[in-house]
Design a protein around this motif. Structure first.
Motif, short mmCIF file in Angstrom:
data_model
loop_
_atom_site.label_atom_id
_atom_site.label_comp_id
_atom_site.label_asym_id
_atom_site.label_seq_id
_atom_site.Cartn_x
_atom_site.Cartn_y
_atom_site.Cartn_z
N ASN A 79 20.53 -8.61 1.35
CA ASN A 79 19.93 -9.84 0.86
C ASN A 79 18.41 -9.40 0.65
OD1 ASN A 79 18.55 -12.52 0.45
ND2 ASN A 79 19.81 -13.36 2.05
N VAL A 88 15.78 -10.92 -0.99
CA VAL A 88 15.10 -11.91 -1.06
C VAL A 88 14.71 -12.15 0.50
CG1 VAL A 88 14.42 -14.32 -1.29
CG2 VAL A 88 15.63 -13.21 -2.97
N ALA A 89 15.65 -12.09 1.61
CA ALA A 89 15.54 -12.55 2.83
C ALA A 89 14.79 -11.42 3.41
CB ALA A 89 16.69 -12.61 3.57
N THR A 136 11.35 -11.87 2.43
CA THR A 136 10.77 -13.10 3.28
C THR A 136 10.14 -12.64 4.73
OG1 THR A 136 12.25 -14.33 2.13
CG2 THR A 136 11.38 -15.32 4.08
N GLU A 149 16.00 -19.83 13.28
CA GLU A 149 16.04 -20.06 11.76
C GLU A 149 16.68 -18.94 10.93
OE1 GLU A 149 11.67 -20.01 11.09
OE2 GLU A 149 11.50 -22.16 11.28
N MET A 150 16.61 -17.71 11.37
CA MET A 150 17.48 -16.58 11.01
C MET A 150 18.78 -16.52 11.32
SD MET A 150 14.60 -13.77 11.27
CE MET A 150 12.90 -14.25 11.26
N SER A 206 21.10 -18.84 9.47
CA SER A 206 21.30 -18.84 7.99
C SER A 206 22.16 -17.54 7.88
CB SER A 206 19.71 -18.52 7.44
OG SER A 206 19.21 -17.36 8.05
N PRO A 207 22.56 -17.26 6.69
CA PRO A 207 23.29 -15.77 6.21
C PRO A 207 22.50 -14.63 6.05
CG PRO A 207 23.17 -17.39 4.27
CD PRO A 207 22.24 -18.00 5.49
N VAL A 208 21.35 -14.54 6.90
CA VAL A 208 20.99 -13.31 6.69
C VAL A 208 21.55 -12.23 7.70
CG1 VAL A 208 18.56 -11.86 6.96
CG2 VAL A 208 18.64 -14.34 6.91
N GLN A 210 4.93 -23.12 4.72
CA GLN A 210 5.40 -21.64 4.98
C GLN A 210 6.74 -21.59 5.68
OE1 GLN A 210 2.91 -19.22 7.68
NE2 GLN A 210 4.44 -17.43 7.34
N ILE A 211 6.98 -22.55 6.60
CA ILE A 211 8.12 -22.58 7.40
C ILE A 211 9.55 -22.89 6.48
CG2 ILE A 211 9.43 -24.01 9.19
CD1 ILE A 211 6.92 -24.43 10.70
N TRP A 227 9.56 -22.43 3.09
CA TRP A 227 9.90 -21.37 2.04
C TRP A 227 10.45 -20.21 2.70
CZ3 TRP A 227 3.88 -20.87 0.12
CH2 TRP A 227 3.63 -22.06 -0.72
N GLN A 228 10.17 -19.93 4.08
CA GLN A 228 10.79 -18.87 4.80
C GLN A 228 12.41 -19.13 4.82
OE1 GLN A 228 6.93 -17.28 7.09
NE2 GLN A 228 8.56 -18.32 8.23
N GLN A 229 12.72 -20.38 5.27
CA GLN A 229 13.96 -20.79 5.45
C GLN A 229 14.70 -20.59 4.30
OE1 GLN A 229 14.90 -21.34 8.34
NE2 GLN A 229 16.83 -21.60 8.01
N GLY A 282 13.87 -18.58 1.74
CA GLY A 282 14.17 -17.02 1.73
C GLY A 282 15.24 -16.44 2.64
N TYR A 283 15.70 -17.06 3.58
CA TYR A 283 16.92 -16.39 4.34
C TYR A 283 18.18 -16.79 3.81
CZ TYR A 283 12.87 -16.17 8.11
OH TYR A 283 11.94 -16.18 8.99
N TYR A 284 18.05 -17.88 2.87
CA TYR A 284 19.32 -18.09 2.16
C TYR A 284 19.20 -17.65 0.80
CZ TYR A 284 20.70 -21.50 5.88
OH TYR A 284 20.82 -22.03 6.93
N ARG A 326 13.60 -28.60 6.50
CA ARG A 326 13.77 -27.18 6.55
C ARG A 326 15.56 -27.01 6.66
NH1 ARG A 326 13.05 -24.54 12.43
NH2 ARG A 326 14.65 -25.73 12.80
#
Ligand SMILES: Nc1ncnc2c1ncn2[C@@H]1O[C@H](COP(=O)(O)OP(=O)(O)OP(=O)(O)O)[C@@H](O)[C@H]1O
Ligand SMILES: [Mg+2]
Lengths: 253, 310
Positions: free
Chosen positions: A2, A4-5, A8, A91-92, A95-97, B97-98, B100-102, B104-106, B149
């Motif tokens: 990923n 993008v991740a 990020t 947060e990570m 998520s699917p990172v 930022q919080i 957008w980052q979240q 990004g993780y997806y 988020r």
């Protein structure tokens, strides 16, 4: 993978260490200027030659390497530990990172800070001594790989750390002594044979010498050994980090 | 149809020996608005933690929209949005930022993230604060930040762990509307809360968990139908020494002017008033002793407590 991740996480790291630049970028600039003034100019002029080179010329590569090591490691250990501490790492985790992306995202952020610090120190050094580069490929690849290695080390440290004190233990009691004994300030050929042998058990010797070889074309050790060693360490620490991340060590109750 | 959430025989024993979940089964239908209730320490957050990969399970099986978290975790995660009980963002990072980052993780790029973030932040009343670092938000704003988020990747199942804790009445009402709207548009919602009137008015199905076990799992209507008795509190101008006995009702004195009356379902309250006025007792006002669900909840969780420390 990923992408993008990954981007990020790296961007998030860059934002972090530029936001607190007085704690991240400024200190090494000040410390290294002091080193150059004191060791290079004041003491160095009395030391004379080291390994066939002016003392200042001799220690500059080691000092650049020292700041790269400290900053790569320090960035990842404090950033990832505070993500754990503030729980923003969740947060990570939800998520699917993939764990690879988490690891190399943080490592990427640490390497960028490490290399930027190295560049700053190099620029400062160039005011004190004329820097010549013997082999640019060696310079760039050694500093990059070393930075990656210590960034992963910082990540592992943060995984195991439970409190803020745990973040400082490894840098203070292991990293700093090994760096000072790692041939930054002297050629190990000055040591009695026994201590030369002991020194060769210190992995940092290989990195510092390989890096110095890139500048001066001279080294206490075989630089092929250095490359093999660094790559082997990177492979081992990466596997360990991924294994621990998959298990959730230090992250999942 | 595939269940939005399917949990079977889920157990968790923490390293300190606490047995937080003792093999629970739970199913949530697609499109449902589901309440997961239980007293402090019952195991709600543990259950949610396991579903969302924050806690390792000790045994059992979890599927999110048919994706097993053991064999198909990535897809399970994509279905799921989480609003955790405790604040878990970096307080130095900005609201935007919080979010957008979240995203990004997806795998959602910055441009798309910006487009999605605006309506979310506007609806949740955070648009003006988008540049502020999270530490400058009030408690209620922080909760709403976590809701935004949790929704940025458009999850099919949203789990909210006490989203309205510490939120003022006005904002709470607007959060209810927001959640209802989301649910009507097709998002399955699982909600935990200690405000039972909230669960009663929002949720269609309900599970009550206590000491790591499910003690009730049914739909809200039939649960409330189980309640065969209601207690009313009556404020009067004054009560006589000897309380009147009223046929078919249980009457208790609370203080010099206040009465409590248990009324069986279907009996109505007319009889109470008739008897009281016969005894020259004037009723000034009347109210329910507690929310209906609250009474059931207390009964269900008391029965099972069985002297265990909690
Ligand atoms: N990380 C942990 N380590 C050890 N025990 C824990 C941990 N987290 C929770 N517990 C224990 O597990 C049990 C269930 O806790 P949990 O947080 O799931 O309850 P809850 O239903 O969410 O309660 P509340 O309404 O207070 O949020 C409690 O006894 C709690 O002390
Ligand atoms: Mg909880």
């Amino acid at each position: 993978m990923n992408l993008v991740a990954f981007q990020t996480i790296v961007t998030k790291e860059i934002i972090r260490w530029t936001r607190i630049w007085t704690q991240t970028l400024l200190p090494p600039a000040i410390t290294m200027t002091l080193y150059f003034v004191i060791f290079g100019n004041l003491i160095g002029s009395r030391v004379g030659e080291m390994g066939g080179f002016g003392y200042m010329e001799y220690i500059v590569p080691g000092l650049i390497m020292m700041s790269v090591i400290t900053n790569s490691y320090g960035n990842v250990v404090s950033s990832f530990f505070s993500a754990k501490y503030q729980r923003s790492v969740e947060e990570m985790m939800v998520s699917p990172v993939s764990n690879w992306v988490i690891l190399f995202g943080f490592v990427g952020g640490g390497v960028l800070r490490g290399l930027l610090t190295g560049l700053i120190v190099t620029i400062i050094a160039s005011f004190f001594v004329e820097l010549k580069i013997y082999n640019a490929f060696v310079v760039v690849s050694v500093v990059f790989l070393t930075s990656v290695l210590f960034a992963i080390g910082g990540f592992l440290n943060a995984l195991f750390a439970r409190k803020f004190d745990d973040v400082a233990i490894v840098p203070t009691f292991i990293l700093t002594p090994l760096t000072y004994l790692g041939g930054v300030f002297y050629s190990i050929s000055l040591l009695p044979e026994f201590w030369q042998g002991v020194s060769k058990a210190n992995p940092i010797i290989y990195m510092v010498n390989a890096f110095r070889y890139g500048f001066l074309g001279a080294s206490d050790i075989d630089i092929t050994v250095a490359f093999v060693l660094i790559l082997a360490f990177i492979a081992a620490l990466t596997s360990l980090s991924i294994y621990l991340l998959n298990r959730g060590t230090g992250l999942r109750a | 149809m595939t269940k939005a959430l399917s949990i079977s025989n889920l157990s968790k024993t923490y390293k300190n020996g606490v047995q937080a979940l003792k093999g629970i089964d739970l199913e949530v239908e697609q499109g449902d608005f589901f309440a997961l209730l239980g007293p402090n320490g019952a195991g709600k957050s543990t259950t949610i933690g396991i579903i969302s990969s924050l806690v390792n399970k000790s045994g059992g099986k979890v599927e999110v929209f048919g994706h097993d978290i053991d064999s198909d975790l990535t897809n399970a995660k994509k279905m799921l949005g989480l609003v955790p009980q405790e604040f878990n963002f970096n307080i130095f990072e900005g609201v935007e930022q919080i979010i957008w980052q979240q995203a990004g993780y997806y795998g959602i790029g910055r441009k798309e993230a910006k487009k999605r973030a605006q309506p979310l932040l506007e609806q949740l009343g955070l648009w003006d604060k988008r540049k502020s670092p999270a530490r400058e938000l009030s408690g209620g704003m922080k909760r709403r930040l976590m809701i935004a988020r949790g929704l940025i990747h458009d999850p099919k199942l949203l789990i909210l762990d006490e989203p309205t804790a510490g939120v003022d009445i006005e904002i709470r009402r607007s959060m209810w509307e927001f959640m209802q709207d989301l649910n009507e548009k097709g998002t399955t919602i699982v909600l935990t809360t200690h405000y039972l009137e909230e669960a009663e008015s929002l949720c269609r199905n309900i599970a009550i968990i206590n000491h790591g076990e499910i003690v009730e799992n049914t739909n809200m209507k039939s649960l409330l139908a189980k309640l065969d008795m209601e207690t009313f509190v009556l404020d009067t101008t004054g009560l006589p020494e000897q309380l009147p006995q009223i046929q078919g009702y249980e009457v208790r004195r609370r203080d010099d002017t206040t009465l409590e009356v248990d009324v069986h379902k279907g009996a109505g309250v007319n009889g109470v008033f008739a008897a009281l006025s016969q005894h020259n007792i004037t009723v000034l006002s009347m109210r329910n002793k507690a929310n209906r669900l609250e009474e059931l909840f207390v009964r269900l969780t008391e029965n099972k407590a069985g002297g265990q420390a909690s």
